[in-house]
Design a protein around this motif. Structure first.
Motif, PDB file in Angstrom:
ATOM      1  N   VAL A   1     -87.606 -48.568  -2.093  1.00  0.00           N
ATOM      2  CA  VAL A   1     -87.926 -48.018  -3.415  1.00  0.00           C
ATOM      3  C   VAL A   1     -86.655 -47.557  -4.125  1.00  0.00           C
ATOM      4  O   VAL A   1     -86.420 -47.867  -5.302  1.00  0.00           O
ATOM      5  N   VAL A   2     -85.800 -46.816  -3.416  1.00  0.00           N
ATOM      6  CA  VAL A   2     -84.557 -46.312  -4.008  1.00  0.00           C
ATOM      7  C   VAL A   2     -83.645 -47.479  -4.409  1.00  0.00           C
ATOM      8  O   VAL A   2     -83.045 -47.474  -5.491  1.00  0.00           O
ATOM      9  N   THR A   3     -83.548 -48.482  -3.554  1.00  0.00           N
ATOM     10  CA  THR A   3     -82.702 -49.641  -3.862  1.00  0.00           C
ATOM     11  C   THR A   3     -83.249 -50.409  -5.056  1.00  0.00           C
ATOM     12  O   THR A   3     -82.485 -50.882  -5.913  1.00  0.00           O
ATOM     13  N   GLY A   4     -84.569 -50.531  -5.138  1.00  0.00           N
ATOM     14  CA  GLY A   4     -85.168 -51.200  -6.297  1.00  0.00           C
ATOM     15  C   GLY A   4     -84.886 -50.464  -7.596  1.00  0.00           C
ATOM     16  O   GLY A   4     -84.632 -51.084  -8.637  1.00  0.00           O
ATOM     17  N   LEU A   5     -84.896 -49.138  -7.562  1.00  0.00           N
ATOM     18  CA  LEU A   5     -84.571 -48.340  -8.750  1.00  0.00           C
ATOM     19  C   LEU A   5     -83.106 -48.520  -9.140  1.00  0.00           C
ATOM     20  O   LEU A   5     -82.772 -48.541 -10.331  1.00  0.00           O
ATOM     21  N   ALA A   6     -82.233 -48.668  -8.150  1.00  0.00           N
ATOM     22  CA  ALA A   6     -80.817 -48.905  -8.445  1.00  0.00           C
ATOM     23  C   ALA A   6     -80.615 -50.234  -9.167  1.00  0.00           C
ATOM     24  O   ALA A   6     -79.740 -50.351 -10.034  1.00  0.00           O
ATOM     25  N   VAL A   7     -81.412 -51.236  -8.817  1.00  0.00           N
ATOM     26  CA  VAL A   7     -81.320 -52.533  -9.499  1.00  0.00           C
ATOM     27  C   VAL A   7     -81.667 -52.395 -10.978  1.00  0.00           C
ATOM     28  O   VAL A   7     -81.050 -53.027 -11.845  1.00  0.00           O
ATOM     29  N   ALA A   8     -82.661 -51.549 -11.289  1.00  0.00           N
ATOM     30  CA  ALA A   8     -83.102 -51.392 -12.676  1.00  0.00           C
ATOM     31  C   ALA A   8     -82.245 -50.421 -13.471  1.00  0.00           C
ATOM     32  O   ALA A   8     -82.433 -50.297 -14.687  1.00  0.00           O
ATOM     33  N   ALA A   9     -81.302 -49.723 -12.840  1.00  0.00           N
ATOM     34  CA  ALA A   9     -80.500 -48.700 -13.530  1.00  0.00           C
ATOM     35  C   ALA A   9     -79.743 -49.234 -14.749  1.00  0.00           C
ATOM     36  O   ALA A   9     -79.696 -48.562 -15.787  1.00  0.00           O
ATOM     37  N   PRO A  10     -79.123 -50.443 -14.698  1.00  0.00           N
ATOM     38  CA  PRO A  10     -78.394 -50.922 -15.889  1.00  0.00           C
ATOM     39  C   PRO A  10     -79.275 -51.083 -17.128  1.00  0.00           C
ATOM     40  O   PRO A  10     -78.745 -51.081 -18.254  1.00  0.00           O
ATOM     41  N   LEU A  11     -80.565 -51.214 -16.985  1.00  0.00           N
ATOM     42  CA  LEU A  11     -81.439 -51.360 -18.149  1.00  0.00           C
ATOM     43  C   LEU A  11     -81.495 -50.086 -18.983  1.00  0.00           C
ATOM     44  O   LEU A  11     -81.995 -50.108 -20.108  1.00  0.00           O
ATOM     45  N   LEU A  12     -80.982 -48.989 -18.452  1.00  0.00           N
ATOM     46  CA  LEU A  12     -80.926 -47.740 -19.215  1.00  0.00           C
ATOM     47  C   LEU A  12     -79.779 -47.731 -20.214  1.00  0.00           C
ATOM     48  O   LEU A  12     -79.693 -46.827 -21.043  1.00  0.00           O
ATOM     49  N   PHE A  13     -78.901 -48.733 -20.160  1.00  0.00           N
ATOM     50  CA  PHE A  13     -77.709 -48.765 -21.009  1.00  0.00           C
ATOM     51  C   PHE A  13     -77.733 -49.924 -22.004  1.00  0.00           C
ATOM     52  O   PHE A  13     -76.679 -50.456 -22.358  1.00  0.00           O
TER      53      PHE A  13
END
Length: 243
Positions: free
Chosen positions: A61-73
């Motif tokens: 779950v944590v790793t999957g959230l890290a993948v989506a992190a760039p979409l915040l920028f």
């Protein structure tokens, strides 16, 4: 009156850059980069969904959230590039460290994030075409692989017609002397393979039969299984459990 008109024109000229149609595009990440980053997140979804079922589900779950992190920028191009490069490199290293836990399954998403970082046609037209093409092929291959695995492991067995019976037996029955006799008897009624298993969860007798066995013959086999001493209940066993 002329001075007032001149001042109004100056004010209008000052407002033109804020209303320029290209200004909003200048502070946004290019659509190609957005698409590759989104594809990285989409590819990570089935991996995280599978990993949640494992004993290290929280790490997936944590790793999957890290993948989506760039979409915040998406409104900060420089921050987006830094986020894609950082997340991509970290995911590659994390896949090596957590290879035994299956973290290498996030490598396609990591490569897509690295592709997204360098797929800006405004700054690197030639590089963006190459990187964009590589990213598109990688995303298609990753999604196709997920679809094949999902079909073979989940959808295919769930839709396949069962070809085995599973009988719940009394504790200790499988270890008893009647196992061999039961196998010989059931094979005369169409069984192709008979096996037993016993654990803390219960004692079971698995009886496989060929696909060409007719409906009445299958029902006859089920009745013979139910007649065995020590058998409590007989049910069809799904392919996902009995193969």
């Amino acid at each position: 009156m002329n001075a007032f008109n001149f001042r109004g024109k100056i004010m209008e000229a000052d407002q033109v850059p804020d209303q320029a149609p290209g200004r909003d595009r200048a502070v946004r990440v290019h659509r190609l980069q957005q698409g590759l980053a989104t594809a990285a997140a989409v590819v990570a979804v089935p991996v995280a969904a599978w990993g949640v079922q494992q004993f290290v589900g929280a790490l997936f779950v944590v790793t999957g959230l890290a993948v989506a992190a760039p979409l915040l920028f998406l409104r900060a191009p420089e921050g987006f590039v830094r986020a894609c490069v950082t997340a991509g490199l970290l995911l590659l290293g994390w896949g090596v460290l957590g290879v035994m836990a299956g973290m290498f399954l996030f490598w396609p998403s990591a490569l897509l994030l690295l592709c997204a970082a360098f797929a800006d046609p405004c700054r690197r037209p030639a590089t963006a075409k190459v990187v964009g093409g590589v990213g598109a092929v990688l995303a298609a291959a990753a999604l196709a692989g997920c679809a094949v695995v999902a079909w073979q492991v989940y959808l295919g067995p769930a839709l396949a017609e069962p070809h085995a019976y599973r009988a719940e037996t009394a504790p200790g029955w499988v270890r008893g002397s009647g196992m061999g006799e039961a196998g010989d008897r059931l094979k005369r009624f169409g069984a192709s393979y008979v096996s037993g298993s016993e654990s803390d969860e219960g004692s079971y007798l698995d009886v496989r039969f060929p696909d060409q066995l007719s409906g009445p013959q299958r029902e006859g086999l089920r009745k013979e299984i139910a007649k065995l001493p020590g058998v409590i209940r007989v049910d069809l066993c799904p392919v996902s459990e009995c193969g």
